[in-house]
Design an enzyme around this catalytic site. Structure first.
Site, PDB file in Angstrom:
ATOM      1  N   HIS A 130       0.914  -1.298   0.057  1.00  0.00           N
ATOM      2  CA  HIS A 130       0.030  -0.032   0.017  1.00  0.00           C
ATOM      3  C   HIS A 130       1.080   1.327  -0.070  1.00  0.00           C
ATOM      4  CE1 HIS A 130      -3.216   2.669   1.310  1.00  0.00           C
ATOM      5  NE2 HIS A 130      -2.427   3.258   1.999  1.00  0.00           N
ATOM      6  N   GLU A 131       1.908   1.247   0.718  1.00  0.00           N
ATOM      7  CA  GLU A 131       2.706   2.535   0.946  1.00  0.00           C
ATOM      8  C   GLU A 131       3.683   2.757  -0.281  1.00  0.00           C
ATOM      9  OE1 GLU A 131       2.177   4.727   2.999  1.00  0.00           O
ATOM     10  OE2 GLU A 131       0.997   3.199   4.447  1.00  0.00           O
ATOM     11  N   HIS A 134       1.676   4.218  -2.888  1.00  0.00           N
ATOM     12  CA  HIS A 134       1.351   5.752  -2.867  1.00  0.00           C
ATOM     13  C   HIS A 134       2.648   6.366  -3.558  1.00  0.00           C
ATOM     14  CE1 HIS A 134      -2.120   6.864  -0.659  1.00  0.00           C
ATOM     15  NE2 HIS A 134      -1.803   6.004   0.192  1.00  0.00           N
ATOM     16  N   GLU A 206      -6.445   7.147  -1.603  1.00  0.00           N
ATOM     17  CA  GLU A 206      -6.300   5.916  -0.476  1.00  0.00           C
ATOM     18  C   GLU A 206      -6.888   4.517  -1.092  1.00  0.00           C
ATOM     19  OE1 GLU A 206      -4.844   5.271   2.539  1.00  0.00           O
ATOM     20  OE2 GLU A 206      -3.601   7.448   2.001  1.00  0.00           O
TER      21      GLU A 206
END
EC number: 3.4.24.-
Length: 281
Positions: A130-131, A134, A206
C-alpha cells in the site's frame, strides 16, 4: 494531475502565511511572510520528507536490524519496477506506517515498532505494498508538503497567540488590541489549513493505493486483515504524533480524538476492507 495539485496546494498555503503576516504586521508583515513562503516552498519541495521523518521521530533502520522488512520491500519494489526506498522505524507501540518523498527516486517508507510486532507476513506485505503504491502513484509529495506547511502554520500560530496573550496588558494605543485581534484571526487558520489538506488529499487516493497495493502483493486479503488490526489497535494504543502529519499514515493514528476528525483524510476502514474483499485476489 498530482503535479497541478502540488502547485495549487503551495499557492493556497502560501496565501495563508501572507494572511498571517498581514494580521501581525500589516503590509510589511504580509511582504515578509510572502518571502518566507517562497523559501518554504523551495524547502518543502526538496526537504519535506525529512520534515515528515522528524515530525514522527522516525530513525533509519539497517538491513542487519530488520532483514525481513528489507526482504519484503525489495521483493515488492522489484515487482512494481520501483527503486528501493529508504526505510525507517517509528518509535511507537501503535502499529502503523507511512510513505514520504518527492518522487520514487527520493522516497522513504516508515513502519512503527508496533506494526512489526503485530502483523504476520501476508499482512506486512499488504501494508508495505500500500505504501509503495502511494510512491508509484506519486501521492507522497503532496501529502508530505501538506504536512510540512500545516506544521509550520500551526507553529507560527502558536507563537503569535502566545505573544498576544502576554501582550494583553497593553492598551490599544500600544498595539495590545491589534495583537488580540491577530490572535483571533490566527485561531481560524488551523481549520482553514485542515480544510485545504482535506481538499488536496482525496480519499480516492487511499482507495487507489489499496487496490494498487493489493495487486502488487498479489493478495487483497493480507491488506484487508491488516487494516482491521491496525484500526482496532489505533483506537486502543495512543500515538504521540503531530496532527498535521496524521494524514500520512495508512490508518488514522489519532482515532477517537476530536482533532483527528479535523485533519482526517482517511476513508472508513469498513469500506476499504469491503472493496479489498470484493477484489478476491
Amino acid at each position: 494531475m498530482n503535479n497541478l495539485k502540488v502547485w495549487l496546494l503551495m499557492a493556497a498555503l502560501s496565501a495563508i502565511l501572507v494572511l498571517i503576516g498581514g494580521a501581525i504586521g500589516g503590509k510589511s508583515g504580509a511582504l515578509l511572510f510572502f518571502l518566507i513562503s517562497l523559501g518554504m516552498n523551495l524547502f518543502s519541495y526538496y526537504y519535506s520528507d525529512k520534515v515528515a521523518i522528524s515530525m514522527t521521530r522516525s530513525r533509519p533502520v539497517s538491513e542487519e536490524e530488520a532483514p525481513g522488512l528489507y526482504d519484503v520491500v525489495r521483493r515488492l519494489t522489484k515487482r512494481a519496477g520501483l527503486p528501493m526506498p529508504r526505510l525507517y522505524i517509528t518509535p511507537s507501540p501503535q502499529p502503523n506506517a507511512f510513505a514520504t518523498g518527492r518522487n520514487p527516486a527520493h522516497s522513504a517508507v516508515a513502519v512503527t515498532e508496533g506494526l512489526l510486532r503485530l502483523l504476520n507476513q501476508s499482512e506486512l506485505e499488504g501494508v508495505l505494498a500500500h505504501e509503495l503504491a502511494h510512491i508509484k502513484n506519486r501521492d507522497v509529495l503532496i501529502g508530505t508538503i501538506a504536512a510540512a506547511f500545516a506544521g509550520a502554520i500551526t507553529m507560527i500560530s502558536n507563537i503569535v497567540q502566545w505573544g498576544a496573550f502576554f501582550g494583553m496588558g497593553q492598551d490599544d494605543e500600544e498595539g495590545g488590541g491589534g495583537s488580540f485581534i491577530a490572535s483571533l484571526l490566527l485561531a481560524l487558520i488551523a481549520p482553514v489549513a485542515a480544510m485545504i489538506i482535506q481538499l488536496a488529499i482525496s480519499r480516492s487516493r487511499e482507495y487507489l493505493a489499496d487496490e494498487t497495493g493489493a495487486r502488487m502483493a498479489g493478495n487483497s486479503g493480507g491488506l484487508a486483515n491488516a487494516l482491521l488490526k491496525l484500526d482496532s489497535a489505533a483506537r486502543r494504543i495512543p500515538m504521540q504524533v503531530n496532527p498535521a502529519a496524521s494524514h500520512l499514515f495508512i490508518v488514522n493514528p489519532l482515532s477517537g480524538e476530536s482533532i483527528a476528525r479535523l485533519f482526517s483524510t482517511h476513508p472508513p476502514i469498513s469500506e476499504r476492507v469491503k472493496r479489498l474483499n470484493a477484489m478476491a485476489i
